[in-house]
Design a protein around this motif. Structure first.
Motif: not given
Length: 128
Positions: A103-128
């Motif tokens: 479960f630690i590994m699933i949590a780590f990978l999910s956080i990593l994936h969603f952080f990257l996804f959210g970061f790129i989506e925020a950049i696309k929308k022009g958010m800082k």
């Protein structure tokens, strides 16, 4: 050999995140490469290092991920990616038992994936 396997897992995860963000799909070529290279590393651990204790928890984890996919909670690419990471980096024997590390590994990978996804989506929308 463990460092090389972890490097393949990290690189594969980063590539999969990028591809998933661009196409909303994870490539079978990438996930199968990770799974097959992980199997080679596992064979190395078994035959050369005489370390086989990681196999039962690894199988249970892969079956659990497969069941989550069959239940429809994850996509097939996500499940194959996670199985590839598990086979490349079987961290379970270093802990008292495998369930928490799973479960630690699933949590780590999910956080990593969603952080990257959210970061790129925020950049696309022009958010800082």
């Amino acid at each position: 050999i463990s460092f090389l396997a972890a490097s393949v897992a990290l690189a594969g995860t980063c590539i999969a995140s990028y591809i998933d963000i661009k196409t909303k799909e994870i490539s079978n070529t990438l996930t199968f490469f990770m799974i097959f290279s992980g199997i080679i590393f596992c064979l190395w651990r078994i035959l050369v290092e005489d370390n086989w204790i990681f196999i039962p928890p690894l199988l249970v984890s892969c079956i659990f991920v497969w069941l989550i996919w069959k239940a429809g909670y994850w996509g097939g690419g996500d499940a194959k990616l996670l199985m590839g990471i598990f086979v490349l980096v079987p961290s379970f024997p270093s802990l008292p038992f495998f369930i928490p590390s799973f479960f630690i590994m699933i949590a780590f990978l999910s956080i990593l994936h969603f952080f990257l996804f959210g970061f790129i989506e925020a950049i696309k929308k022009g958010m800082k």
